[in-house]
Design a protein around this motif. Sequence first.
Motif, PDB file in Angstrom:
ATOM      1  N   GLU A  90       0.836  -1.206   0.000  1.00 31.50           N
ATOM      2  CA  GLU A  90       0.000   0.000   0.000  1.00 31.50           C
ATOM      3  C   GLU A  90       0.870   1.254   0.000  1.00 31.50           C
ATOM      4  O   GLU A  90       1.986   1.253   0.514  1.00 31.50           O
ATOM      5  CB  GLU A  90      -0.886   0.031   1.271  1.00 31.50           C
ATOM      6  CG  GLU A  90      -2.031  -0.961   1.230  1.00 31.50           C
ATOM      7  CD  GLU A  90      -2.760  -1.047   2.569  1.00 31.50           C
ATOM      8  OE1 GLU A  90      -2.614  -0.134   3.414  1.00 31.50           O
ATOM      9  OE2 GLU A  90      -3.460  -2.058   2.765  1.00 31.50           O
ATOM     10  N   PHE A  91       0.310   2.316  -0.525  1.00 32.90           N
ATOM     11  CA  PHE A  91       1.015   3.593  -0.478  1.00 32.90           C
ATOM     12  C   PHE A  91       1.142   4.038   0.975  1.00 32.90           C
ATOM     13  O   PHE A  91       0.310   3.684   1.822  1.00 32.90           O
ATOM     14  CB  PHE A  91       0.264   4.650  -1.288  1.00 32.90           C
ATOM     15  CG  PHE A  91       0.295   4.383  -2.771  1.00 32.90           C
ATOM     16  CD1 PHE A  91       1.513   4.301  -3.443  1.00 32.90           C
ATOM     17  CD2 PHE A  91      -0.871   4.184  -3.487  1.00 32.90           C
ATOM     18  CE1 PHE A  91       1.558   4.034  -4.795  1.00 32.90           C
ATOM     19  CE2 PHE A  91      -0.833   3.912  -4.848  1.00 32.90           C
ATOM     20  CZ  PHE A  91       0.389   3.834  -5.505  1.00 32.90           C
ATOM     21  N   ALA A  92       2.181   4.813   1.248  1.00 30.67           N
ATOM     22  CA  ALA A  92       2.418   5.319   2.602  1.00 30.67           C
ATOM     23  C   ALA A  92       1.164   6.016   3.117  1.00 30.67           C
ATOM     24  O   ALA A  92       0.515   6.757   2.375  1.00 30.67           O
ATOM     25  CB  ALA A  92       3.596   6.288   2.573  1.00 30.67           C
ATOM     26  N   ASP A  93       0.848   5.786   4.370  1.00 33.42           N
ATOM     27  CA  ASP A  93      -0.391   6.321   4.955  1.00 33.42           C
ATOM     28  C   ASP A  93      -0.514   7.834   4.808  1.00 33.42           C
ATOM     29  O   ASP A  93      -1.600   8.353   4.591  1.00 33.42           O
ATOM     30  CB  ASP A  93      -0.446   5.998   6.463  1.00 33.42           C
ATOM     31  CG  ASP A  93      -0.643   4.513   6.721  1.00 33.42           C
ATOM     32  OD1 ASP A  93      -1.095   3.814   5.801  1.00 33.42           O
ATOM     33  OD2 ASP A  93      -0.341   4.068   7.847  1.00 33.42           O
ATOM     34  N   THR A  94       0.600   8.526   4.976  1.00 38.81           N
ATOM     35  CA  THR A  94       0.544   9.990   4.965  1.00 38.81           C
ATOM     36  C   THR A  94       0.758  10.574   3.572  1.00 38.81           C
ATOM     37  O   THR A  94       0.766  11.788   3.401  1.00 38.81           O
ATOM     38  CB  THR A  94       1.575  10.589   5.934  1.00 38.81           C
ATOM     39  OG1 THR A  94       2.859  10.052   5.611  1.00 38.81           O
ATOM     40  CG2 THR A  94       1.236  10.227   7.385  1.00 38.81           C
ATOM     41  N   LEU A  95       0.920   9.710   2.565  1.00 40.15           N
ATOM     42  CA  LEU A  95       1.042  10.216   1.194  1.00 40.15           C
ATOM     43  C   LEU A  95      -0.339  10.666   0.717  1.00 40.15           C
ATOM     44  O   LEU A  95      -1.305   9.916   0.802  1.00 40.15           O
ATOM     45  CB  LEU A  95       1.585   9.115   0.265  1.00 40.15           C
ATOM     46  CG  LEU A  95       1.725   9.517  -1.206  1.00 40.15           C
ATOM     47  CD1 LEU A  95       2.856  10.539  -1.387  1.00 40.15           C
ATOM     48  CD2 LEU A  95       1.968   8.287  -2.079  1.00 40.15           C
ATOM     49  N   ASP A  96      -0.405  11.893   0.229  1.00 41.75           N
ATOM     50  CA  ASP A  96      -1.666  12.399  -0.322  1.00 41.75           C
ATOM     51  C   ASP A  96      -1.845  11.790  -1.717  1.00 41.75           C
ATOM     52  O   ASP A  96      -1.090  12.096  -2.630  1.00 41.75           O
ATOM     53  CB  ASP A  96      -1.598  13.927  -0.402  1.00 41.75           C
ATOM     54  CG  ASP A  96      -2.857  14.520  -1.019  1.00 41.75           C
ATOM     55  OD1 ASP A  96      -3.838  13.770  -1.267  1.00 41.75           O
ATOM     56  OD2 ASP A  96      -2.861  15.743  -1.246  1.00 41.75           O
ATOM     57  N   THR A  97      -2.833  10.922  -1.838  1.00 42.46           N
ATOM     58  CA  THR A  97      -3.058  10.269  -3.137  1.00 42.46           C
ATOM     59  C   THR A  97      -4.279  10.859  -3.858  1.00 42.46           C
ATOM     60  O   THR A  97      -4.657  10.375  -4.921  1.00 42.46           O
ATOM     61  CB  THR A  97      -3.269   8.747  -2.961  1.00 42.46           C
ATOM     62  OG1 THR A  97      -4.318   8.526  -2.024  1.00 42.46           O
ATOM     63  CG2 THR A  97      -2.002   8.066  -2.466  1.00 42.46           C
ATOM     64  N   SER A  98      -4.840  11.925  -3.279  1.00 43.01           N
ATOM     65  CA  SER A  98      -6.081  12.476  -3.849  1.00 43.01           C
ATOM     66  C   SER A  98      -5.872  13.068  -5.240  1.00 43.01           C
ATOM     67  O   SER A  98      -6.813  13.173  -6.021  1.00 43.01           O
ATOM     68  CB  SER A  98      -6.668  13.531  -2.910  1.00 43.01           C
ATOM     69  OG  SER A  98      -5.795  14.637  -2.811  1.00 43.01           O
ATOM     70  N   ARG A  99      -4.668  13.467  -5.558  1.00 44.79           N
ATOM     71  CA  ARG A  99      -4.393  14.060  -6.874  1.00 44.79           C
ATOM     72  C   ARG A  99      -3.802  13.067  -7.864  1.00 44.79           C
ATOM     73  O   ARG A  99      -3.479  13.430  -9.003  1.00 44.79           O
ATOM     74  CB  ARG A  99      -3.416  15.234  -6.738  1.00 44.79           C
ATOM     75  CG  ARG A  99      -3.976  16.404  -5.986  1.00 44.79           C
ATOM     76  CD  ARG A  99      -2.868  17.391  -5.643  1.00 44.79           C
ATOM     77  NE  ARG A  99      -3.315  18.342  -4.634  1.00 44.79           N
ATOM     78  CZ  ARG A  99      -3.926  19.490  -4.919  1.00 44.79           C
ATOM     79  NH1 ARG A  99      -4.135  19.846  -6.156  1.00 44.79           N
ATOM     80  NH2 ARG A  99      -4.317  20.295  -3.945  1.00 44.79           N
ATOM     81  N   VAL A 100      -3.584  11.838  -7.421  1.00 43.48           N
ATOM     82  CA  VAL A 100      -2.996  10.829  -8.316  1.00 43.48           C
ATOM     83  C   VAL A 100      -4.074  10.378  -9.300  1.00 43.48           C
ATOM     84  O   VAL A 100      -5.056   9.738  -8.917  1.00 43.48           O
ATOM     85  CB  VAL A 100      -2.428   9.635  -7.520  1.00 43.48           C
ATOM     86  CG1 VAL A 100      -1.911   8.550  -8.458  1.00 43.48           C
ATOM     87  CG2 VAL A 100      -1.318  10.101  -6.576  1.00 43.48           C
ATOM     88  N   ALA A 101      -3.871  10.727 -10.560  1.00 44.18           N
ATOM     89  CA  ALA A 101      -4.895  10.459 -11.585  1.00 44.18           C
ATOM     90  C   ALA A 101      -4.921   8.993 -11.988  1.00 44.18           C
ATOM     91  O   ALA A 101      -5.966   8.446 -12.331  1.00 44.18           O
ATOM     92  CB  ALA A 101      -4.651  11.335 -12.808  1.00 44.18           C
TER      93      ALA A 101
END
Length: 208
Positions: A90-101
């Motif tokens: 999984e991606f790091a918990d604190t990585l903001d993935t909201s902009r990952v298209a």
Amino acid sequence: MRVLILVDIQNDFLPGGALAVNHGDEVIAVANALQPHFDHVVSTQDWHPPNHGSFAANHEGRNPGELIDLHGLQQVLWPVHCVQESRGAEFADTLDTSRVAKVFVKGTDPQIDSYSGFFDNGKRKATGLGAYLKDLPATSVYVMGLATDYCVKFTALDAHELGFATFLVRDGCRAVNLAAGDDERAIAEMTRAGIKVVTSQEILQTAT
Ligand code: VGL
Ligand code: ZN
């Protein structure tokens, strides 16, 4: 269009993970700060089946760090990492993935590893990232993440080879450093190929 590529910012590459990269967690803040300043953000994700050929555990008597021939290609053996659907992948918990298209997974074929986000190590199959970027169309790509000396390096080299103006965000990367100096050697190799090395500061100063 300017595109940010986040390479493999996944739990297993963070301190405490199965293939921990020293200070790997420090790239998360850089990724989060940079994303709002890009037209488009994509991510790669190391995504191995449990029987993957890059895992030392799948080769009797072999240990992580050793080199083997894997179906005709030289392969570094790694600890079991980034197994599909596992917490480590999984991606790091604190990585903001909201902009990952869009997320491009790699390393899914048990027979061959895939350091680059574009192709497997034998350049036999494409992940779709190259076609996706051309379609946008991306003009320049900025690469950062984990790890400098493997997936970041090969992703940046392929981006450059595919014709994108390619930039390495130096403070947004950390290296495995199996051998001391691998970090610097990887950056030198990218520079020699024509990739420009920049800092996140420089990007933020000139950002829109
Ligand atoms: C990576 C080794 C094995 C990376 C992935 O993301 O740099 N390194 N799998
Ligand atoms: Zn891997």
